[in-house]
Design an enzyme around this catalytic site. Structure first.
Site, PDB file in Angstrom:
ATOM      1  N   SER A 137      49.838  69.583   5.001  1.00 16.62           N
ATOM      2  CA  SER A 137      51.244  69.580   5.383  1.00 16.62           C
ATOM      3  C   SER A 137      51.432  68.497   6.423  1.00 16.62           C
ATOM      4  O   SER A 137      50.480  68.076   7.085  1.00 16.62           O
ATOM      5  CB  SER A 137      51.650  70.930   5.972  1.00 16.62           C
ATOM      6  OG  SER A 137      52.959  70.893   6.527  1.00 16.62           O
ATOM      7  N   TYR A 150      51.738  78.856  11.101  1.00 16.78           N
ATOM      8  CA  TYR A 150      51.681  77.875  10.023  1.00 16.78           C
ATOM      9  C   TYR A 150      50.909  76.628  10.438  1.00 16.78           C
ATOM     10  O   TYR A 150      50.003  76.169   9.729  1.00 16.78           O
ATOM     11  CB  TYR A 150      53.101  77.507   9.597  1.00 16.78           C
ATOM     12  CG  TYR A 150      53.175  76.579   8.407  1.00 16.78           C
ATOM     13  CD1 TYR A 150      52.992  77.074   7.118  1.00 16.78           C
ATOM     14  CD2 TYR A 150      53.427  75.219   8.571  1.00 16.78           C
ATOM     15  CE1 TYR A 150      53.065  76.229   6.012  1.00 16.78           C
ATOM     16  CE2 TYR A 150      53.496  74.368   7.475  1.00 16.78           C
ATOM     17  CZ  TYR A 150      53.316  74.878   6.201  1.00 16.78           C
ATOM     18  OH  TYR A 150      53.377  74.040   5.113  1.00 16.78           O
TER      19      TYR A 150
END
Length: 245
Positions: A137, A150
């Site tokens: 990510s 996250y």
């Protein structure tokens, strides 16, 4: 000879788009996700799709899914470790412990379990070898405000990628990572309406078509095992990343 790939989180979003791209390219595709009905929607009746209902955070479930694939295919060429979840934007002291545990279970433990199963299969097959592609990510590099669960897992994915790359050398198993920024999926829809920024404001962000992610993963997958895209970043160019903080 058939080319094979297992894609986790294949029931929606990036996983669905990538699965369909590989099916269109002639691959035999194993679709992993928690709900069989969404996997069936992804497959859309394609003869080369193998439905593998599985919770990636449960060891026995992962083992069963990979065993089903092994009973159908002679070998595994690629794993796309894509399954992941986000969490509400909160400072760490307001982040529920159960949210932390669930994000770690899916994003990190799930990636470990699937990589472990794929690595073992690739090591045992003849000829040895294969490719593991991890979904990192932009948050593997730069966090968003309030994203402790996250961001922590995505930084850890980078460590997993590097370790698999090193450990796989003896067995012709290569590992790369794709870091994705603001692909327009259901998970990214809030970006179009407004999300917290480092300066405390709430602003909408640029997004890109998820098809660009699918084509990028396909490019990584189609390289011979004597070449590897170690890290790729594909993102909406006007989203905040360079200088995010």
């Amino acid at each position: 000879m058939q080319n094979t790939i297992i894609i986790t989180g294949a029931g929606s979003g990036i996983g669905r788009a990538t699965a369909r791209a590989f099916l269109d390219a002639g691959y035999h595709v194993g679709l992993i996700g928690r709900r069989a009905e969404t996997l069936e929607e992804t497959a859309a009746g394609h003869a080369n799709a193998l439905i593998l209902p599985c919770d990636v955070g449960v060891p026995d479930s992962v083992d069963a899914a990979f065993q089903t694939a092994r009973s159908n295919w002679k070998r595994l060429d690629i794993l796309f470790n894509n399954a992941g979840i986000g969490s509400p934007s909160r400072p760490i002291d307001e982040t529920d412990i159960d949210v932390w545990l669930d994000v770690v279970r899916i994003n990190l433990t799930g990636s470990f379990l699937c990589a472990r199963a794929a690595f073992g299969w690739m090591r045992e097959q003849s000829p040895q070898g294969g490719r593991i592609i991890n979904n990192g990510s932009i948050s593997a590099h730069a966090p968003r405000p309030g994203s402790t669960p996250y961001t922590s897992t995505k930084h850890a994915i980078t460590g997993l990628t590097k370790t698999l790359s090193l450990d796989g050398r003896a067995f012709d198993i290569v590992c790369g990572q794709i870091d994705i920024g603001n692909a327009l999926t259901e998970m990214a829809m809030p970006m179009t309406k407004g999300v917290p920024q480092p300066d405390g404001s709430i602003r909408a962000e640029a997004t890109m078509d998820v098809a660009h992610v699918a084509s990028s993963v396909l490019h990584m997958a189609q390289m011979p095992l004597d070449a590897n895209v170690q890290f790729m970043t594909v993102m909406a160019p006007k989203m905040p990343f360079v200088g995010r903080g």
